[in-house]
Enzyme design. Sequence first.
Site, PDB file in Angstrom:
ATOM      1  CG  ASP A  58      48.764  -6.525 -16.884  1.00  0.00           C
ATOM      2  OD1 ASP A  58      48.001  -7.517 -16.813  1.00  0.00           O
ATOM      3  OD2 ASP A  58      49.999  -6.629 -17.025  1.00  0.00           O
ATOM      4  CG  HIS A 103      54.225 -13.418 -12.200  1.00  0.00           C
ATOM      5  ND1 HIS A 103      55.301 -13.587 -13.055  1.00  0.00           N
ATOM      6  CD2 HIS A 103      53.950 -12.086 -12.201  1.00  0.00           C
ATOM      7  CE1 HIS A 103      55.651 -12.403 -13.552  1.00  0.00           C
ATOM      8  NE2 HIS A 103      54.854 -11.476 -13.049  1.00  0.00           N
ATOM      9  NE  ARG A 116      59.927  -6.843  -4.103  1.00  0.00           N
ATOM     10  CZ  ARG A 116      59.202  -6.906  -5.227  1.00  0.00           C
ATOM     11  NH1 ARG A 116      59.432  -6.055  -6.208  1.00  0.00           N
ATOM     12  NH2 ARG A 116      58.239  -7.790  -5.364  1.00  0.00           N
ATOM     13  CD  GLU A 176      54.433  -9.753 -17.806  1.00  0.00           C
ATOM     14  OE1 GLU A 176      53.327  -9.175 -17.792  1.00  0.00           O
ATOM     15  OE2 GLU A 176      55.358  -9.469 -17.023  1.00  0.00           O
ATOM     16  CG  ASP A 178      51.726  -7.183 -20.245  1.00  0.00           C
ATOM     17  OD1 ASP A 178      51.920  -6.258 -21.047  1.00  0.00           O
ATOM     18  OD2 ASP A 178      51.933  -7.085 -19.011  1.00  0.00           O
ATOM     19  CD  GLN A 229      58.935  -5.084 -16.112  1.00  0.00           C
ATOM     20  OE1 GLN A 229      59.149  -5.927 -16.983  1.00  0.00           O
ATOM     21  NE2 GLN A 229      58.015  -5.256 -15.180  1.00  0.00           N
ATOM     22  CE1 TYR A 254      59.799  -2.229  -9.816  1.00  0.00           C
ATOM     23  CE2 TYR A 254      62.000  -2.102 -10.779  1.00  0.00           C
ATOM     24  CZ  TYR A 254      61.161  -2.510  -9.757  1.00  0.00           C
ATOM     25  OH  TYR A 254      61.663  -3.187  -8.690  1.00  0.00           O
ATOM     26  CE  LYS A 278      55.118  -5.183 -17.825  1.00  0.00           C
ATOM     27  NZ  LYS A 278      54.849  -6.624 -17.746  1.00  0.00           N
ATOM     28  CB  THR A 335      52.741 -13.113 -15.446  1.00  0.00           C
ATOM     29  OG1 THR A 335      53.142 -11.921 -16.088  1.00  0.00           O
ATOM     30  CG2 THR A 335      53.481 -14.299 -16.015  1.00  0.00           C
TER      31      THR A 335
HETATM   32 MN    MN Z   1      51.498  -8.242 -17.261  1.00  0.00          MN
END
Ligand code: MN
Length: 422
Positions: free
Chosen positions: A134, A141, A150, A206, A240, A247, A251, A260, A356
Site C-alpha cells: 500500500d 491526503h 504533526r 480509505e 483499505d 493505528q 504505528y 490495517k 488514500t
Molecule cells: Mn491505505
Amino acid sequence: MEIKANNPALKSWIDIKPDSDFSIQNLPFGVYSDKQVTHHACIAIGEQIMDLHMVHHLHYFKGLSLPENIFANQYLNEFIALGKEVTRKLRDRVSELLSNTNTELQNSPNKDQIFKKQSAVQMLMPVRIGDYTDFYSSIDHATNVGKMFRDPENALLPNWKHLPVGYHGRASSICVSGHSFHRPKGQMKPNDAPPVFGPCKLLDFELETAFIIGKQTQMGETISTEKADDYIFGMVLFNDWSARDIQTWEYVPLGPFLAKNFASTMSPWIVTLDALEPFRVAGYKQEPKVLPYLEYTGNKNIDINLEVLIQPENSEATTVSESNYKYMYWTAEQQLTHHTVNGCNVNVGDMMASGTISGPEKHQFGSMLELTWRGANPIKMKDGSERKFINDNDTVIMKGYCQKNNVRVGFGECKAKLLSAT
Ligand code: MN
C-alpha cells in the site's frame, strides 16, 4: 498504439444503459459462481456476465491458442500470466463477438449458458494475491494527515516528494466486494492514561484504487517507468479499512500493522489498463524534480471519478466523498519502478494499492479521518443520524468510473459491511 476494443464507435447487440459501468469499450475480467458453476472466468457487459469458459469450450476462441481449461481455474492468474499479447487478443475477440456487426453469439443455441444476469451470480476473488503493498501517494491526503498529527507548517515529511512512500501489507485478509467483517479489537491508548484493550472505536475507510501485476520479474531486476505499463494488467477499487485508534498507538516507529490487516475490500472486476488508456491525463507537477530513475514522460494519471457512500442498516445510502484518481501525486508507474529499484521481484497477481485518494476540496477527502477532521465535524446522514467514523452495521460502498466521448468505463462496486465486535 491503437487498441481496437477501445473504439468509441463500437456498439453492442446487447442492450447497455448509457450509465452502465460495463460498456463494450470496458470488458473487465472477473470470476463468478452460481448453482451450475463452481468458478469460471467471465467478462462484464451491461447487466450481464459472459462466461469465458463456455465461450472457449464452444470454440469461439479458436486461433488464440489458449489452454483448454484456462477459464475454469479458480483465479485469473494463469490467464493473466499468458501475457498482454494474448489477453489483448482475447479482449479484442470478445469485443468482436459482442459487437452489433457480429451474429455468432447472437444466434448461438447456447446463449443461456454463456450470458447470465449479474444479479443471479456471485462474484469471487478474481486473483490469488501473493503480495500486497500500500502506498501513500495522494498529496492532499498526506498533507491533511500531517497537519492533523504533526505540524501544520511542515505537514509533509522530508522524504515525501522524493519517493513514493509505502509499506508491505497483508494479502490474507483481502476480500472481494460483498463480504462483512467484525469490528477489530486491539490495543489503544487514551490520552494521559495507560493502554487499554477492546473493540476499536475509530473504524475508518480509505478510498483507494489498486493495480494488479500482470508479468513477473526476477530478483535483481528493476522495472523502468517507461516499461511499467507492460507489467500492470489492470485496476480495481480498494478499501483499505483502518482502525485509527489502534493505528495511532502502534504505528511508531515501523508503520501500519494491526490497524490495517484485519480486512481490506476489493471490487470484483479487473478493468484492464488497456481499457483505461483513453482516460489518461497529465500528472501532478512534481517539484522538486524527482531523481532520474523516477522521471517519466507522457500522460500517466487517469481521470477516474470516485465516490464513497455509507449505508446505515435498513436505510438509504449517503454520499460522503467524491474524489478522483487524477489527483495522485505519484503515478502507478513511478510506484512500480520505485518498488523494484532495489531488485525486489514481483509476481503475477501481486496487488499495489494507491494509498488514500483525497482531492483538494473538503468533500473530496478519501477517509472519515479527513472528512470529519478526526471527528470534529460529523457528517449528517440522509436518515438524520451523524457519523464521525463508521458505525456497526454500516455498509461502505465505493464506486468509480471514467467517462469521455460518450464512452463510460467503470469498476462496479467495492462494498462491505461492518458488524459489531465479537
Ligand atoms: Mn491505505
